[in-house]
Enzyme design. Structure first.
Site, mmCIF file in Angstrom:
data_model
loop_
_atom_site.group_PDB
_atom_site.id
_atom_site.type_symbol
_atom_site.label_atom_id
_atom_site.label_comp_id
_atom_site.label_asym_id
_atom_site.label_seq_id
_atom_site.Cartn_x
_atom_site.Cartn_y
_atom_site.Cartn_z
ATOM 1 N N ASN A 46 0.836 -1.213 0.000
ATOM 2 C CA ASN A 46 0.000 0.000 0.000
ATOM 3 C C ASN A 46 0.868 1.259 0.000
ATOM 4 O OD1 ASN A 46 -3.019 -0.423 0.075
ATOM 5 N ND2 ASN A 46 -2.321 -1.996 1.508
ATOM 6 N N ARG B 22 0.251 -2.311 14.808
ATOM 7 C CA ARG B 22 0.327 -1.995 16.246
ATOM 8 C C ARG B 22 -0.943 -1.256 16.615
ATOM 9 N NH1 ARG B 22 3.360 -4.038 19.855
ATOM 10 N NH2 ARG B 22 3.495 -2.196 21.153
ATOM 11 N N ASN C 105 -6.278 5.042 7.847
ATOM 12 C CA ASN C 105 -5.916 3.627 7.907
ATOM 13 C C ASN C 105 -6.596 2.905 6.759
ATOM 14 O OD1 ASN C 105 -4.888 1.137 9.028
ATOM 15 N ND2 ASN C 105 -6.944 0.710 9.803
ATOM 16 N N HIS D 278 -8.062 -0.895 5.810
ATOM 17 C CA HIS D 278 -8.436 -2.161 6.441
ATOM 18 C C HIS D 278 -8.990 -3.087 5.365
ATOM 19 C CE1 HIS D 278 -9.644 -4.892 9.573
ATOM 20 N NE2 HIS D 278 -10.842 -4.981 9.023
ATOM 21 N N ASP E 174 -11.057 3.693 18.808
ATOM 22 C CA ASP E 174 -11.498 2.304 18.624
ATOM 23 C C ASP E 174 -10.806 1.683 17.418
ATOM 24 O OD1 ASP E 174 -13.186 2.355 20.741
ATOM 25 O OD2 ASP E 174 -15.020 2.605 19.564
HETATM 26 C C1 GAR Z 1 -3.046 -4.809 3.801
HETATM 27 O O1 GAR Z 1 -3.917 -5.763 3.271
HETATM 28 C C2 GAR Z 1 -3.781 -3.924 4.784
HETATM 29 O O2 GAR Z 1 -5.103 -3.663 4.419
HETATM 30 C C3 GAR Z 1 -3.713 -4.753 6.041
HETATM 31 O O3 GAR Z 1 -2.416 -5.296 6.049
HETATM 32 C C4 GAR Z 1 -1.995 -5.460 4.693
HETATM 33 C C5 GAR Z 1 -0.648 -4.779 4.556
HETATM 34 O O4 GAR Z 1 -0.104 -5.050 3.295
HETATM 35 N N1 GAR Z 1 -3.954 -3.969 7.207
HETATM 36 C C6 GAR Z 1 -4.586 -4.442 8.278
HETATM 37 O O5 GAR Z 1 -4.970 -5.574 8.385
HETATM 38 C C7 GAR Z 1 -4.777 -3.415 9.391
HETATM 39 N N2 GAR Z 1 -5.816 -3.825 10.270
HETATM 40 P P1 GAR Z 1 1.012 -4.110 2.685
HETATM 41 O O6 GAR Z 1 2.157 -4.069 3.708
HETATM 42 O O7 GAR Z 1 1.427 -4.832 1.450
HETATM 43 O O8 GAR Z 1 0.422 -2.778 2.426
#
Ligand code: GAR
Length: 219
Positions: free
Chosen positions: A19, A96, A112, A114, A148
């Site tokens: 991302n 985190r 963020n 998700h 939250d």
């Molecule tokens: C992504 O899918 C993101 O949406 C998720 O971790 C991955 C990171 O991938 N985030 C979460 O689960 C947060 N709750 P990346 O390092 O390739 O961006």
């Protein structure tokens, strides 16, 4: 769309940073209203740090293990963000939980992503849980961060179909491709000043299609 100087963005990562890469790519467009000024990781060996460094972006790595408490770690992180004159924070796979103190410092200025259509499937293992629950539509959400976990005003969402034969991995890949579309879009809306938070809603003055993407069933 952009007014004034480009916003200085820090991408916070814990891993591969795909991302983060999508945000870096968008920010290479001259008319994009934000630049990725810093990539910060809580994992010293996060592969995304190498990617960012190779792209000439400033990086910082702070291990939460070197700090006595969660808030001590966050105060150190906050100091680095201030040193780099950061305007906006993008959590990009930053694994985190954040304290209300840190969230308060960045209220309305921290995003963020998700991997689910919030408010469904907060937390971890979203793709496994979506398959277990048998949903037909899954997706991803970019939202402002509030104390939250995986809650807060939603800026953009993308929906993808769940198809016969999907595994957590195939579904994750379909969702991730859309994460890479909506995160740059959401950051653009926020950095350009197009968003206004009204209670739990984010008003953008944009066309619906600009912040809601529905992806057709794959062939
Ligand atoms: C992504 O899918 C993101 O949406 C998720 O971790 C991955 C990171 O991938 N985030 C979460 O689960 C947060 N709750 P990346 O390092 O390739 O961006």
């Amino acid at each position: 769309m952009s007014v004034g100087p480009r916003k200085r963005v820090a991408a916070l990562i814990s891993g591969r940073g795909s991302n983060m890469i999508s945000l870096m790519a968008a920010a290479r467009q001259p008319d994009y209203p934000a630049e990725i000024a810093l990539v910060l990781s809580n994992k010293l060996d996060a592969p995304g740090l190498v990617t960012a460094r190779d792209a000439g972006i400033a990086t910082a790595a702070l291990s939460h293990k070197d700090h006595a408490s969660r808030e001590d770690f966050e105060r150190a992180m906050h100091a680095v963000l201030e040193e780099h004159a950061i305007d906006l924070v993008c959590l990009a796979g930053f694994m985190r939980l954040l304290t209300p103190w840190f969230v308060g410092q960045w209220q309305g200025r921290m995003l963020n992503i998700h991997p689910a259509l919030l408010p469904s499937f907060r937390g971890l293992h979203t793709h496994e849980r979506a398959l277990e629950d048998g949903v037909k539509i899954h997706g991803a959400t970019v939202h402002f961060v509030v104390p939250d976990m995986d809650a807060g005003p939603i800026i953009a969402q993308a929906a993808v179909p769940v198809v016969d034969g999907d595994t957590p991995a195939t579904l994750a890949a379909r969702v991730l491709a859309q994460e890479h579309v909506i995160y740059p879009l959401a950051l653009k809306l926020v950095a350009s000043g197009a968003t206004r938070i009204d209670g739990n809603r984010v008003l953008t003055g944009e066309q619906v299609s600009d912040h809601l993407l529905v992806v057709p069933t794959p062939a």
